[in-house]
Design a protein around this motif. Structure first.
Motif, PDB file in Angstrom:
ATOM      1  N   LEU A 491       0.815  -1.217   0.000  1.00 43.84           N
ATOM      2  CA  LEU A 491       0.000   0.000   0.000  1.00 43.84           C
ATOM      3  C   LEU A 491       0.848   1.265   0.000  1.00 43.84           C
ATOM      4  CD1 LEU A 491      -2.765  -1.033   2.566  1.00 43.84           C
ATOM      5  CD2 LEU A 491      -3.005  -0.833   0.091  1.00 43.84           C
ATOM      6  N   LEU A 492       1.989   1.248   0.681  1.00 45.40           N
ATOM      7  CA  LEU A 492       2.789   2.469   0.835  1.00 45.40           C
ATOM      8  C   LEU A 492       3.169   3.125  -0.493  1.00 45.40           C
ATOM      9  CD1 LEU A 492       5.119   1.604   3.854  1.00 45.40           C
ATOM     10  CD2 LEU A 492       3.535   3.528   3.696  1.00 45.40           C
ATOM     11  N   THR A 518     -10.636  12.524  -6.593  1.00 42.38           N
ATOM     12  CA  THR A 518     -11.293  11.239  -6.885  1.00 42.38           C
ATOM     13  C   THR A 518     -10.914  10.219  -5.829  1.00 42.38           C
ATOM     14  OG1 THR A 518      -9.443  10.674  -8.350  1.00 42.38           O
ATOM     15  CG2 THR A 518     -11.412  11.663  -9.368  1.00 42.38           C
ATOM     16  N   PRO A 519     -11.481  10.304  -4.631  1.00 43.92           N
ATOM     17  CA  PRO A 519     -11.102   9.364  -3.563  1.00 43.92           C
ATOM     18  C   PRO A 519     -11.453   7.922  -3.905  1.00 43.92           C
ATOM     19  CG  PRO A 519     -13.020  10.676  -2.947  1.00 43.92           C
ATOM     20  CD  PRO A 519     -12.488  11.274  -4.208  1.00 43.92           C
ATOM     21  N   GLU A 520     -12.583   7.705  -4.632  1.00 42.20           N
ATOM     22  CA  GLU A 520     -12.931   6.334  -4.989  1.00 42.20           C
ATOM     23  C   GLU A 520     -11.892   5.723  -5.916  1.00 42.20           C
ATOM     24  OE1 GLU A 520     -15.072   8.739  -4.734  1.00 42.20           O
ATOM     25  OE2 GLU A 520     -16.601   8.005  -3.339  1.00 42.20           O
ATOM     26  N   LEU A 521     -11.267   6.588  -6.776  1.00 42.55           N
ATOM     27  CA  LEU A 521     -10.218   6.088  -7.663  1.00 42.55           C
ATOM     28  C   LEU A 521      -8.995   5.635  -6.862  1.00 42.55           C
ATOM     29  CD1 LEU A 521      -9.193   5.577 -10.501  1.00 42.55           C
ATOM     30  CD2 LEU A 521      -8.413   7.966 -10.584  1.00 42.55           C
ATOM     31  N   LEU A 522      -8.662   6.396  -5.806  1.00 40.72           N
ATOM     32  CA  LEU A 522      -7.564   5.978  -4.933  1.00 40.72           C
ATOM     33  C   LEU A 522      -7.891   4.643  -4.270  1.00 40.72           C
ATOM     34  CD1 LEU A 522      -4.904   6.398  -3.402  1.00 40.72           C
ATOM     35  CD2 LEU A 522      -6.184   7.777  -1.726  1.00 40.72           C
ATOM     36  N   ALA A 523      -9.126   4.493  -3.792  1.00 41.42           N
ATOM     37  CA  ALA A 523      -9.530   3.220  -3.185  1.00 41.42           C
ATOM     38  C   ALA A 523      -9.444   2.088  -4.193  1.00 41.42           C
ATOM     39  CB  ALA A 523     -10.944   3.338  -2.615  1.00 41.42           C
ATOM     40  N   GLN A 527      -7.253  -1.241  -3.969  1.00 43.12           N
ATOM     41  CA  GLN A 527      -7.884  -2.556  -4.113  1.00 43.12           C
ATOM     42  C   GLN A 527      -7.128  -3.398  -5.134  1.00 43.12           C
ATOM     43  OE1 GLN A 527      -9.928  -4.662  -2.383  1.00 43.12           O
ATOM     44  NE2 GLN A 527     -11.758  -3.380  -2.672  1.00 43.12           N
ATOM     45  N   THR A 528      -6.692  -2.772  -6.219  1.00 49.57           N
ATOM     46  CA  THR A 528      -5.940  -3.493  -7.237  1.00 49.57           C
ATOM     47  C   THR A 528      -4.630  -4.044  -6.684  1.00 49.57           C
ATOM     48  OG1 THR A 528      -6.903  -2.088  -8.951  1.00 49.57           O
ATOM     49  CG2 THR A 528      -4.886  -3.285  -9.517  1.00 49.57           C
ATOM     50  N   VAL A 529      -3.952  -3.220  -5.878  1.00 56.05           N
ATOM     51  CA  VAL A 529      -2.697  -3.664  -5.271  1.00 56.05           C
ATOM     52  C   VAL A 529      -2.933  -4.856  -4.356  1.00 56.05           C
ATOM     53  CG1 VAL A 529      -0.914  -2.995  -3.629  1.00 56.05           C
ATOM     54  CG2 VAL A 529      -1.549  -1.438  -5.462  1.00 56.05           C
ATOM     55  N   GLN A 539      -6.854 -10.998  -2.672  1.00 53.67           N
ATOM     56  CA  GLN A 539      -7.203 -10.380  -1.396  1.00 53.67           C
ATOM     57  C   GLN A 539      -7.969  -9.089  -1.663  1.00 53.67           C
ATOM     58  OE1 GLN A 539      -6.659 -11.412   1.896  1.00 53.67           O
ATOM     59  NE2 GLN A 539      -8.131  -9.756   2.140  1.00 53.67           N
ATOM     60  N   THR A 540      -9.082  -8.922  -1.001  1.00 55.17           N
ATOM     61  CA  THR A 540      -9.874  -7.702  -1.133  1.00 55.17           C
ATOM     62  C   THR A 540     -10.024  -7.040   0.222  1.00 55.17           C
ATOM     63  OG1 THR A 540     -11.947  -8.908  -0.810  1.00 55.17           O
ATOM     64  CG2 THR A 540     -11.170  -8.636  -3.087  1.00 55.17           C
ATOM     65  N   ALA A 541     -10.555  -5.815   0.181  1.00 62.89           N
ATOM     66  CA  ALA A 541     -10.766  -5.067   1.412  1.00 62.89           C
ATOM     67  C   ALA A 541     -11.986  -4.181   1.238  1.00 62.89           C
ATOM     68  CB  ALA A 541      -9.541  -4.217   1.749  1.00 62.89           C
TER      69      ALA A 541
END
Length: 841
Positions: A491-492, A518-523, A527-529, A539-541
């Motif tokens: 994530l870092l 675009t906070p959803e784009l960051l999420a 998620q992709t990572v 793995q999802t979150a």
């Protein structure tokens, strides 16, 4: 600030001569040791009882063994007594008023008497006359009498000063000496001419016991007089040892009143041991009072600078008023890597980095003008300069000695590099997660508070890994730890510049950064990572987002709470969901909090209620039983639907308490109906928490027993999801209920994920069709097919079927055609209060 001046200064703390005299000082010392006297008294009392005739220590010692032990104890006592006498002669000075020669003579006489007592003991070679217990006891008593009188004089502080009274007391002491010597000679040569102290076959005479008790009384009197005197003159040296010696001497006399006609028993031996301990304490008292203290004082004066400088663990440097080094010690040489010859005569600033020298000069000047100015101990950023050029953390305490011609400044320097490194390590551990190395909850809250106080718009994102607990459970905690470390590392790199990633606990992470468009784009990128970390489905979150344009108005706790509320909402939607915080979420949270508060109050005040909905046979319309349904009419909220308050109760952990209340209330109503001549069956709903309790069957039976009800009068209903969470354990629980005679209904069938393999092994009597299928069965062929299949499956398994939510006559007719056994719903009756429900039956 530590001062290096004053008599006996050690490590900056001045010690007076009185404080050096003894480890126990003043009345506090007396109180600190006061517990010893009752403790010794209690132990001795127990020994008194133990040596009485018939008790467990009432044993005789073989005469040869006793004689050997007695000889050893008496020889040791003689040696200690001689040591006390000689110590008194060489240590007690003029301040004792010529007590030294008197005490020396007394203790030498006691040693001689004890030696005669040893030589005249029965079994030893005869001394001038036959050795008998009577003879040895006479010499023993004379020694004890002299010891008691000398201790009385010593403890009371009686002075043999010059003058008439001094001469009188000295004459009385000499007379006593002559009398004791004469009696001792008589006891050795012709003991039979003196009053009997021991009669063979009978034991001790009353005279002997009385004399022993009188000697014990003298010792106790000496203890009391000593205590009164020391409160008056404030002396401390040897107080504890003298007090214990007097107490032991008094207690020891008791054993010589208790020993039997055998004279070689444990009472006699224990008394000799007490006497030896008393002598040893007298020697220690003498040593501490007059030998040890002068040496300590002399050593402290002699080592005022030597010990302070050379033996001090810290570095010490002495400078003049201008800061020129006069003296350094070995520790300072080693600390700075410089020789003493290279330092003496140089300026103190040589030991400091160039950046700190000007500040140090100003500080030293202020301190020399006003010694009360704070020293440098504990100041951050104070560093020393090693000869090899590296800097290290130091701590300095200053002391000013202005008693001579030239004032001198003494600096105590400590190398605190390791301590500071340890503090930094502790600080890191306190603010970072040990597993991932990320900031922990405390540090994240601190950074969140700093960001909020700046007033800039910020974004807070909280994420929770999906299925993490399953990883821990099925793959083990090492696999879970590895996943957490991998998530942190992945994530870092994806975060915006300046963002903070923290682990809040378990599998929950938080991200703080400036507002992004675009906070959803960051999420989605995060998620992709995470998906790339897993195998198969990946793995999802779930993500909770908070976009706050005016963070200054909220506390860090409120900000984090809003983001976590959004996370909870996302998790409720399923895996891999993203939810942004809205006021509606906040309103729902506040509503749930109010519901929980009012629900707890309702449980305390008993304002919940049960209504009863009839369960009716389809073929004949006869009421076969009732289902107890929870109702809540709150004074503030009005009538609250179970669909609202039951989920709140489950999250708040109240379902166990509510379930116990429902069980108690339903059984009480059954008992009431039976007393009125109305016998029926009531079904109650169990929460998954209640169902998982291994003691459920026993609790239900106990409640039925308290109301004198048969087990067949109560039915428990459990949901399909409850039994399928852990089918194996559910099967065991259902079997326990069946063995107790309690019928089980499977509620809301068709809404879960039942396995037919498990379902056929469950001891279930009734399957209930969920109302969602009954409601649309006439309009949807799929629902009709499900109802038909459930009825057929239930009958195949030997179960009856109850349809819920029947509200229309055509529904009932269709259920009848499909072979349904029972139904309940508004078509026949809603849930009613107890009296109304009975009338419907």
């Amino acid at each position: 600030m530590r001062q290096a001046t004053g008599e006996g200064a050690v490590d900056g703390r001045s010690l007076s001569a009185r404080q050096l005299a003894s480890p126990a000082t003043g009345h506090d010392g007396w109180r600190a040791q006061a517990w010893q006297l009752p403790l010794l008294g209690g132990v001795t009392l127990a020994l008194y009882v133990a040596v009485l005739p018939g008790h467990w220590l009432d044993v005789g010692v073989h005469r040869e063994s006793f004689l050997a032990l007695h000889t050893l104890l008496e020889m040791a006592a003689v040696l200690v007594c001689l040591t006390v006498g000689l110590t008194a002669n060489y240590t007690l000075g003029d301040a004792t008023g010529r007590r030294a020669p008197v005490l020396t003579t007394a203790f030498l006489l006691i040693a001689a008497l004890d030696l005669l007592h040893l030589a005249s003991y029965a079994g030893m070679p005869d001394l001038f006359s036959p050795n008998t217990p009577h003879k040895s006891i006479l010499l023993w008593l004379l020694a004890r009498l002299v010891a008691a009188l000398s201790l009385l004089a010593w403890a009371a502080g009686w002075q043999l000063r010059q003058g008439r009274m001094g001469a009188l007391w000295l004459g009385l002491a000499g007379l006593l000496f002559v009398i004791v010597c004469a009696l001792a000679a008589q006891a050795v040569v012709a003991p039979q001419q003196l009053p009997a102290m021991f009669v063979p076959g009978q034991g001790l005479t009353p005279l002997k016991k009385g004399l022993e008790l009188g000697i014990a009384g003298l010792n106790l009197l000496a203890l009391v007089l000593h205590a009164r005197r020391r409160r008056g003159d404030g002396r401390q040296g040897g107080d504890t040892e003298l007090r214990l010696a007097l107490w032991l001497a008094a207690l020891g006399e008791g054993f010589f009143v208790l020993f039997s006609e055998r004279s070689t028993d444990m009472a006699n031996m224990t008394g000799h041991l007490y006497k030896l301990l008393s002598y040893a304490l007298l020697y220690r008292c003498m040593f501490i009072d007059r030998v040890r203290r002068p040496f300590i004082e002399a050593e402290l004066r002699e080592a005022k600078y030597r010990n302070l400088l050379e033996l001090a663990p810290d570095g010490v440097v002495v400078t003049d008023r201008e800061g020129q080094i006069l003296i350094v010690n070995r520790a300072l040489e080693q600390m700075f890597g410089r020789r003493r010859e290279d330092l003496v005569g140089q300026g103190m600033e040589l030991l400091l980095p160039p950046a700190l020298r000007e500040r140090h000069l100003a500080h030293r000047a202020r301190y020399m003008d006003s010694p009360g100015w704070p020293a440098m101990r504990g100041r951050d950023g104070l560093r020393g300069l090693h000869a090899d050029g590296h800097e290290f953390d130091i701590e300095v305490a200053l002391g000013l000695d202005d008693g001579g011609e030239q004032p001198r400044l003494t600096a105590y320097v400590s190398d605190i590099s390791e301590r500071r490194a340890h503090e930094r390590e502790l600080q890191y551990r306190a603010t970072h997660d040990a597993l991932t190395g990320l900031p922990n909850r405390w540090l994240f809250a601190d950074r969140l508070a700093a960001a909020a106080s700046g007033g800039r718009a910020l974004m807070l994102l909280v994420l929770d890994l999906d299925g993490f607990h399953a990883v821990n459970e099925f793959q083990g905690t090492p696999a879970g730890d590895s996943l957490l470390r991998a998530c942190a590392a992945a994530l870092l790199p994806v975060l915006p510049e300046g963002a903070t990633l923290a682990r809040l606990g378990s599998d929950e992470f938080a991200i703080l950064c400036d507002m992004v468009t675009t906070p959803e784009l960051l999420a989605s990128r995060l998620q992709t990572v995470l998906l790339e970390l897993g195998t198969g489905a990946g793995q999802t979150a779930c993500f909770g987002l908070l976009l706050e344009p005016a963070p200054r108005e909220l506390s860090p706790t409120e900000l984090l709470g809003r983001a976590q509320l959004a996370l909870q909402s996302a998790k409720a939607l399923g895996k891999g969901q993203v939810q942004r915080y809205t006021e509606q979420l906040g309103e729902r949270s506040r509503r749930d909090a109010l519901l929980e508060q009012r629900l707890r109050l309702a449980l305390q005040q008993g304002t919940l209620d049960l209504h009863y909905q009839p369960q009716v046979g389809v073929p004949d319309g006869r009421v076969l039983g009732f289902e107890a349904l929870l109702r809540w009419d709150d004074m503030q909220l009005g009538m609250v639907s179970p669909a609202l308050f039951v989920p709140v109760a489950e999250r708040a952990g109240l379902m166990g308490e509510i379930g116990a209340w429902v069980l108690q209330r339903a059984c009480a109503q059954l008992r009431n109906w039976r007393d009125q001549g109305f016998e029926t069956v009531v079904a109650i709903n169990l929460s998954p928490l209640q169902f998982r309790d291994a003691a459920l069957a026993e609790q239900v039976l106990q409640t039925l027993g308290r109301h004198a009800l048969p087990s067949c009068s109560l039915v428990v209903e459990i949901t399909e999801s409850a039994v399928m969470d852990d089918p194996a354990e559910a099967a065991r629980q259902l079997q326990r209920l069946q063995d107790a005679g309690i019928a089980v209904h499977l509620d809301d069938f068709g809404t879960g994920h039942s396995s037919l393999a498990w379902l056929r092994s469950f001891p279930i009597q009734v399957i209930k069709i969920d109302r969602s299928f009954v409601r649309d069965m006439l309009r949807k062929d799929s629902d009709d097919a499900i109802v038909r299949a459930v009825i057929g499956l239930a009958h195949t398994l030997g179960c009856r079927v109850i349809a819920e939510g029947v509200e229309e006559q055509p529904q009932l007719e269709r259920l009848s055609a499909l072979g349904c056994d029972e139904y309940q719903g508004w078509l026949f009756s809603p849930a009613l209060p107890p009296d109304a429900a009975r009338l419907r039956a």
